[in-house]
Design a protein around this motif. Structure first.
Motif, short mmCIF file in Angstrom:
data_model
loop_
_atom_site.label_atom_id
_atom_site.label_comp_id
_atom_site.label_asym_id
_atom_site.label_seq_id
_atom_site.Cartn_x
_atom_site.Cartn_y
_atom_site.Cartn_z
N MET A 238 0.43 -0.89 -0.07
CA MET A 238 -0.31 -0.02 0.10
C MET A 238 0.78 1.47 -0.19
N THR A 239 0.33 2.05 -0.86
CA THR A 239 0.74 3.16 -0.39
C THR A 239 0.60 4.24 0.26
N PHE A 240 1.35 5.43 1.11
CA PHE A 240 0.44 6.05 1.75
C PHE A 240 1.61 7.43 1.41
N ILE A 241 1.23 8.54 1.31
CA ILE A 241 1.44 9.95 1.49
C ILE A 241 1.64 10.53 3.17
N THR A 242 2.42 11.01 3.56
CA THR A 242 2.47 12.04 4.46
C THR A 242 2.61 13.33 5.23
N LEU A 243 1.73 14.49 5.40
CA LEU A 243 1.53 15.24 5.20
C LEU A 243 2.87 15.69 7.24
N VAL A 244 3.73 16.39 7.30
CA VAL A 244 4.44 16.59 8.60
C VAL A 244 4.44 18.15 9.11
N LYS A 245 4.27 18.64 10.25
CA LYS A 245 4.69 19.69 11.02
C LYS A 245 5.54 19.40 11.78
N PHE A 246 6.22 20.15 11.97
CA PHE A 246 7.40 19.84 13.00
C PHE A 246 6.67 20.50 14.74
N ARG A 247 6.99 19.66 15.57
CA ARG A 247 6.39 20.90 16.51
C ARG A 247 7.29 21.39 16.88
N ARG A 248 8.73 21.76 16.83
CA ARG A 248 9.59 21.96 17.58
C ARG A 248 11.02 21.88 16.09
N ARG A 249 11.81 22.68 16.21
CA ARG A 249 13.16 22.57 15.65
C ARG A 249 14.02 20.93 15.77
N PRO A 250 13.24 19.89 14.89
CA PRO A 250 14.02 18.72 15.00
C PRO A 250 16.18 18.68 15.17
N THR A 251 16.76 18.15 16.03
CA THR A 251 18.02 18.15 16.02
C THR A 251 18.50 17.26 14.70
N ALA A 252 20.10 17.71 14.54
CA ALA A 252 20.53 17.43 13.12
C ALA A 252 20.40 15.08 13.50
N ASP A 253 20.39 15.03 14.65
CA ASP A 253 20.42 13.88 15.19
C ASP A 253 19.10 12.97 14.94
N GLU A 254 17.64 14.16 15.00
CA GLU A 254 16.81 13.27 15.10
C GLU A 254 16.48 13.39 13.12
N VAL A 255 16.73 14.34 12.54
CA VAL A 255 16.73 14.04 10.97
C VAL A 255 17.47 13.17 10.13
N ASN A 256 18.55 12.74 10.92
CA ASN A 256 19.26 11.65 10.63
C ASN A 256 18.81 10.37 10.38
N SER A 257 18.05 10.21 12.06
CA SER A 257 17.45 9.12 12.28
C SER A 257 16.42 8.86 11.91
N ALA A 258 15.20 9.83 11.56
CA ALA A 258 14.09 9.77 11.36
C ALA A 258 14.08 8.47 9.74
N PRO A 259 14.46 8.39 8.96
CA PRO A 259 14.05 7.37 7.61
C PRO A 259 14.81 6.09 8.24
N GLN A 260 15.91 5.75 8.98
CA GLN A 260 16.32 4.63 9.76
C GLN A 260 15.40 4.18 10.70
N LYS A 261 14.31 5.00 11.34
CA LYS A 261 13.76 4.47 13.03
C LYS A 261 12.56 4.41 11.23
N LEU A 262 11.51 4.73 10.03
CA LEU A 262 10.62 4.04 9.51
C LEU A 262 11.08 3.41 9.02
#
Length: 86
Positions: free
Chosen positions: A1-25
């Motif tokens: 199945m294909t999904f489109i996710t719209l994202v609104k940051f609650r706060r500015r993400p850290t560099a670690d969060e930006v880099n680790s998000a794809p791996q977590k998904l």
């Protein structure tokens, strides 16, 4: 199945969060098809492939501290046209 996710940051993400998000998904069993940072109402748009809605819901739950999301089920145009009788 294909999904489109719209994202609104609650706060500015850290560099670690930006880099680790794809791996977590990916570890949650999702395949990232495309990912864009955007201008306007949403900060990012991510197209995903996943086995089902529950997989996406579980993976997005892990990002709730960082961002709010709205996920849409995407049906290919040709398939949608058949479903609605064209």
């Amino acid at each position: 199945m294909t999904f489109i996710t719209l994202v609104k940051f609650r706060r500015r993400p850290t560099a670690d969060e930006v880099n680790s998000a794809p791996q977590k998904l990916q570890q949650a069993g999702l395949k990232i098809v495309s990912s864009y940072w955007t201008l306007g109402q949403y900060d990012a748009v991510v197209t995903l492939e996943a086995p089902d809605e529950k997989s996406v819901m579980k993976a997005m739950g892990g990002l709730m501290e960082l961002a709010s999301t709205e996920t849409l089920v995407a049906i290919p145009r040709a398939e949608a046209l058949k479903l609605v009788g064209y």
